[in-house]
Design a protein around this motif. Sequence first.
Motif, PDB file in Angstrom:
ATOM      1  N   LEU A 130       0.798  -1.232   0.000  1.00 20.00           N
ATOM      2  CA  LEU A 130       0.000   0.000   0.000  1.00 20.00           C
ATOM      3  C   LEU A 130       0.829   1.280   0.000  1.00 20.00           C
ATOM      4  CD1 LEU A 130      -2.802  -0.987   2.551  1.00 20.00           C
ATOM      5  CD2 LEU A 130      -3.087  -0.610   0.102  1.00 20.00           C
ATOM      6  N   LYS A 131       2.132   1.161   0.208  1.00 21.62           N
ATOM      7  CA  LYS A 131       2.966   2.348   0.353  1.00 21.62           C
ATOM      8  C   LYS A 131       2.824   3.298  -0.841  1.00 21.62           C
ATOM      9  CE  LYS A 131       6.847   1.388   2.336  1.00 21.62           C
ATOM     10  NZ  LYS A 131       8.233   0.906   2.472  1.00 21.62           N
ATOM     11  N   LYS A 132       3.098   2.812  -2.027  1.00 19.37           N
ATOM     12  CA  LYS A 132       3.032   3.663  -3.224  1.00 19.37           C
ATOM     13  C   LYS A 132       1.588   3.974  -3.637  1.00 19.37           C
ATOM     14  CE  LYS A 132       7.561   2.745  -5.244  1.00 19.37           C
ATOM     15  NZ  LYS A 132       8.299   2.261  -6.429  1.00 19.37           N
ATOM     16  N   PRO A 133       0.672   2.978  -3.623  1.00 11.15           N
ATOM     17  CA  PRO A 133      -0.723   3.302  -3.994  1.00 11.15           C
ATOM     18  C   PRO A 133      -1.332   4.378  -3.111  1.00 11.15           C
ATOM     19  CG  PRO A 133      -0.400   0.947  -4.049  1.00 11.15           C
ATOM     20  CD  PRO A 133       0.854   1.532  -3.477  1.00 11.15           C
ATOM     21  N   PHE A 134      -1.113   4.300  -1.800  1.00  8.72           N
ATOM     22  CA  PHE A 134      -1.679   5.305  -0.902  1.00  8.72           C
ATOM     23  C   PHE A 134      -1.050   6.681  -1.137  1.00  8.72           C
ATOM     24  CE2 PHE A 134      -3.843   3.222   3.035  1.00  8.72           C
ATOM     25  CZ  PHE A 134      -4.837   2.733   2.205  1.00  8.72           C
ATOM     26  N   MET A 135       0.236   6.681  -1.436  1.00  7.32           N
ATOM     27  CA  MET A 135       0.896   7.948  -1.726  1.00  7.32           C
ATOM     28  C   MET A 135       0.319   8.565  -2.994  1.00  7.32           C
ATOM     29  SD  MET A 135       4.903   8.656  -2.537  1.00  7.32           S
ATOM     30  CE  MET A 135       5.453  10.287  -3.019  1.00  7.32           C
ATOM     31  N   LEU A 136       0.088   7.725  -3.985  1.00 11.62           N
ATOM     32  CA  LEU A 136      -0.490   8.201  -5.248  1.00 11.62           C
ATOM     33  C   LEU A 136      -1.912   8.701  -5.050  1.00 11.62           C
ATOM     34  CD1 LEU A 136      -0.215   8.548  -8.303  1.00 11.62           C
ATOM     35  CD2 LEU A 136      -0.933   6.167  -8.572  1.00 11.62           C
TER      36      LEU A 136
ATOM     37  N   ASP B 132      12.746   5.917   1.540  1.00  8.05           N
ATOM     38  CA  ASP B 132      11.625   5.113   2.030  1.00  8.05           C
ATOM     39  C   ASP B 132      10.817   5.869   3.081  1.00  8.05           C
ATOM     40  OD1 ASP B 132      10.377   2.385   1.954  1.00  8.05           O
ATOM     41  OD2 ASP B 132      10.851   2.502   4.105  1.00  8.05           O
ATOM     42  N   THR B 133      11.519   6.660   3.904  1.00  3.69           N
ATOM     43  CA  THR B 133      10.815   7.411   4.955  1.00  3.69           C
ATOM     44  C   THR B 133       9.843   8.425   4.369  1.00  3.69           C
ATOM     45  OG1 THR B 133      12.706   8.925   5.031  1.00  3.69           O
ATOM     46  CG2 THR B 133      12.661   7.164   6.662  1.00  3.69           C
ATOM     47  N   SER B 134      10.232   9.057   3.232  1.00  2.00           N
ATOM     48  CA  SER B 134       9.350  10.035   2.585  1.00  2.00           C
ATOM     49  C   SER B 134       8.122   9.361   1.995  1.00  2.00           C
ATOM     50  CB  SER B 134      10.113  10.781   1.487  1.00  2.00           C
ATOM     51  OG  SER B 134      11.187  11.508   2.037  1.00  2.00           O
ATOM     52  N   LEU B 135       8.333   8.206   1.368  1.00  2.00           N
ATOM     53  CA  LEU B 135       7.201   7.451   0.809  1.00  2.00           C
ATOM     54  C   LEU B 135       6.214   7.079   1.910  1.00  2.00           C
ATOM     55  CD1 LEU B 135       9.040   5.016  -1.656  1.00  2.00           C
ATOM     56  CD2 LEU B 135       7.493   6.855  -2.295  1.00  2.00           C
ATOM     57  N   THR B 136       6.762   6.595   3.024  1.00  2.00           N
ATOM     58  CA  THR B 136       5.903   6.170   4.139  1.00  2.00           C
ATOM     59  C   THR B 136       5.140   7.359   4.710  1.00  2.00           C
ATOM     60  OG1 THR B 136       7.477   4.413   4.685  1.00  2.00           O
ATOM     61  CG2 THR B 136       5.893   5.004   6.380  1.00  2.00           C
ATOM     62  N   SER B 137       5.832   8.495   4.875  1.00  2.00           N
ATOM     63  CA  SER B 137       5.176   9.689   5.437  1.00  2.00           C
ATOM     64  C   SER B 137       4.003  10.142   4.576  1.00  2.00           C
ATOM     65  CB  SER B 137       6.195  10.823   5.563  1.00  2.00           C
ATOM     66  OG  SER B 137       7.214  10.473   6.457  1.00  2.00           O
ATOM     67  N   LEU B 138       4.191  10.154   3.249  1.00  2.00           N
ATOM     68  CA  LEU B 138       3.115  10.573   2.346  1.00  2.00           C
ATOM     69  C   LEU B 138       1.972   9.563   2.344  1.00  2.00           C
ATOM     70  CD1 LEU B 138       5.273  11.951  -0.591  1.00  2.00           C
ATOM     71  CD2 LEU B 138       3.799  13.276   0.913  1.00  2.00           C
ATOM     72  N   ALA B 139       2.331   8.266   2.420  1.00  2.00           N
ATOM     73  CA  ALA B 139       1.293   7.221   2.442  1.00  2.00           C
ATOM     74  C   ALA B 139       0.463   7.312   3.717  1.00  2.00           C
ATOM     75  CB  ALA B 139       1.947   5.848   2.326  1.00  2.00           C
ATOM     76  N   ILE B 140       1.131   7.678   4.801  1.00  2.00           N
ATOM     77  CA  ILE B 140       0.423   7.784   6.091  1.00  2.00           C
ATOM     78  C   ILE B 140      -0.605   8.903   6.057  1.00  2.00           C
ATOM     79  CG2 ILE B 140       0.790   8.467   8.521  1.00  2.00           C
ATOM     80  CD1 ILE B 140       3.343   6.718   8.423  1.00  2.00           C
ATOM     81  N   LEU B 141      -0.346   9.944   5.274  1.00  2.00           N
ATOM     82  CA  LEU B 141      -1.334  11.019   5.135  1.00  2.00           C
ATOM     83  C   LEU B 141      -2.668  10.486   4.617  1.00  2.00           C
ATOM     84  CD1 LEU B 141       0.949  13.812   3.617  1.00  2.00           C
ATOM     85  CD2 LEU B 141       0.074  13.685   5.953  1.00  2.00           C
ATOM     86  N   GLN B 142      -2.599   9.493   3.720  1.00  2.00           N
ATOM     87  CA  GLN B 142      -3.828   8.877   3.207  1.00  2.00           C
ATOM     88  C   GLN B 142      -4.482   7.994   4.276  1.00  2.00           C
ATOM     89  OE1 GLN B 142      -5.563   9.477   0.537  1.00  2.00           O
ATOM     90  NE2 GLN B 142      -7.089   7.941   1.135  1.00  2.00           N
ATOM     91  N   VAL B 143      -3.618   7.327   5.103  1.00  2.00           N
ATOM     92  CA  VAL B 143      -4.161   6.504   6.191  1.00  2.00           C
ATOM     93  C   VAL B 143      -4.945   7.394   7.148  1.00  2.00           C
ATOM     94  CG1 VAL B 143      -3.586   4.991   8.133  1.00  2.00           C
ATOM     95  CG2 VAL B 143      -2.269   4.828   6.020  1.00  2.00           C
ATOM     96  N   LYS B 144      -4.410   8.596   7.422  1.00  2.00           N
ATOM     97  CA  LYS B 144      -5.130   9.537   8.285  1.00  2.00           C
ATOM     98  C   LYS B 144      -6.497   9.882   7.707  1.00  2.00           C
ATOM     99  CE  LYS B 144      -1.029  11.871  10.197  1.00  2.00           C
ATOM    100  NZ  LYS B 144      -0.312  13.162  10.297  1.00  2.00           N
TER     101      LYS B 144
END
Length: 728
Positions: free
Chosen positions: A118-124, A172-184
């Motif tokens: 989900l890392k990249k899909p959520f970031m996208l 990787d940390t930047s990808l995760t941070s952006l993906a987490i924004l979608q989780v929020k």
Amino acid sequence: MIKLFKYLKSSIISIFVIILLLIAQAALDLKLPDYTSKIINVGIQQNGIENAASNLITEKTYNLLPFIMTEEDKIKLDECYEFIEKGDSRYSKKYPLVKSENIYLLKKDKKDKANELLKKPFMLIYSLTHMDTKKFNVPEGINLLDMITMMDDNQVKNIIDEFDEKTEKLPDTSLTSLAILQVKEEYKHAGIDLEKFQINYIAIAGIKMLSIALLIMIVSILIVFFGSRLAARLAKTLRSKVYKKVVYFSKNEMKQFGTSSLITRTTNDIQQIQQVVVMLMRVVFYAPIIAIGGIIKTYNSGATMLFIVGFAILSLIVIMGSLFIFVMPKFTKLQVLTDKLNQVSREILTGIPVIRAFANEKHEEERFDVANDSLTKVNLFVNRTMSIMMPMMMLIMNVVCITIVWVGAYGVDDGSIQVGDIMACIQYAMQIIFAFLMISMVSIILPRANVSAKRVIEIIDTENTVKDPVKTKKLLPDKKGVVEFKNVCFRYPDAFEDVITDVSFKSVPGTTTAFIGSTGSGKSTLINLIPRFYDVTEGSIEIDGVDIREIDKHTLRNKIGYVPQKGILFSGTIESNIKYANNNISDKDMELASEISQSKEFINKLNKKYDSEITQGGTNVSGGQRQRLSIARAIASNPDILIFDDSFSALDFKTDAKLRKDLKKVTKDKTVFIVAQRISTIMNADTIVVLDEGKVAGIGSHDELMKSCDVYKEIALSQLSKEELENA
């Protein structure tokens, strides 16, 4: 110090336990920075959301994923999530959204797999949802993500490929941070209170940190407990070995080391070793463990950080090594000067009456000041030199902190590192440097303890010049108490000439052999050869027909009652001192011994009589009383051979005569040797040996020697007149 490790064999289990506890403590210590990093990175910056593996995904978002994921990844994702139909009462309380919408819940043990998928899909999804649509001429009310759902597969694939190409270089940390924004966004839509979620995460992490800190405290207490016991056991072993060794030292070894030095080695030196062993177990073993663990953790944070810490460690090693080389010789000198101060102090304290008698206090004060000043100067030099280490360590520690923050700031700016990771790196660096800092603290006492260890081992490894034979011989029962000197010669170690030369005579039970001669003629030296305080250089001494070098020392000395020149008493009572050689004798025999030694009269005048206290060295009784009690002790042991080494010198003529008269009652079957300066003490002896510069000037009775030996006649006439000698 290494030689001491063989005495730790009995404590091998304790050492193993301590090492395991140190590994456990290091693991726990290295765990704390991880939680610090998580609290900052996850708890504060990410509202407690650890990664892109959202616990809950709304149906709308889940249905968008097939458009931006490969079919293979979508199948894998379906294995990670469970579809929950709206109205499902099992989850409605925890997730209020279930009441009105279908959702997908993350299955247990699928978090890591879901995060990667989900890392990249959520970031996208987040990027396309929140991107400014005006630049792309998108109709109002429609976002870029909605447009993707209207495109064909090739168009979507091109967009995703272009997106992958742009995000490939992102950390990787930047990808995760952006993906987490979608989780929020997902959690907000589901009605989850993110603030409460964040507080729960921080609280749980804090409780875990407190638990780890508590465990570290318990482990530290156990390490100190086991380490202290181990060090105390080692000190006990060393004291015991040193004491047992010294007890069997001949007078040669006692002269070699000196009483003051032996006391220092048994107390101060062993105490130094004990302190260092505790520190070794607690600090020195721990330092490499925490250093290796810290280096591994730092490496995981980035190679640049590892380089900084590595440079700091190298600097610490260079500083410590330089100080060791520079200061080590001074520690050896320090112990020698401590011995010297003890020697001077002991000499002054024991000689106070003489010092006062000659009004020489000023001279002795100056002598003490010289020894004291010498020790103080070396101590100051060592302490000042070693004190440089602490500021240097603190400088390195602060430079490392600043460098890590400086380098980390660039990492945060380009997204390659997070703020929490910088904090963790600083903590790892501090743990490593602090471990070396503790080693530097140990290094202050380690060189001195190393010198102390050498001094203690020197005693333990010293070979006694008077040894027990490998094979002992039994004494002949028909020659009980027969002592024979056969061409005996003796030379002190490193001396140029003999002090005793070719002495031969024989003494049998029931007789008294006396020795007389000028001062330094070798009387006491000769008599000290019988109990093997020294061994003869040439010739032999036989007791009961056996060379004393072939008799076990314990057996030999049990046959001898020895009274030294200086009466030595031990702290305790009069009874314990008289019964010192044989605690099993009856009170009647004890009283008989005190009566013969002329001690009974003054003992009966004391309030507690035989239970009266004797202070250390017998300082609460007079010199004559000490001498009489020493004689009583020798008589009470009921030996076959009695040796009196100028033991009547402190007695008046009347007491001396009465003592020798009473002594004959119990020495009918014993061999008696008397060393004396007074003719009146020995003139009635069966055999008198006259010594002159270590050689026998004459042997015989008083009357015979007065006729045949000029040396004896000269001594006799210097003490008594012709009339007194004739009357005697």
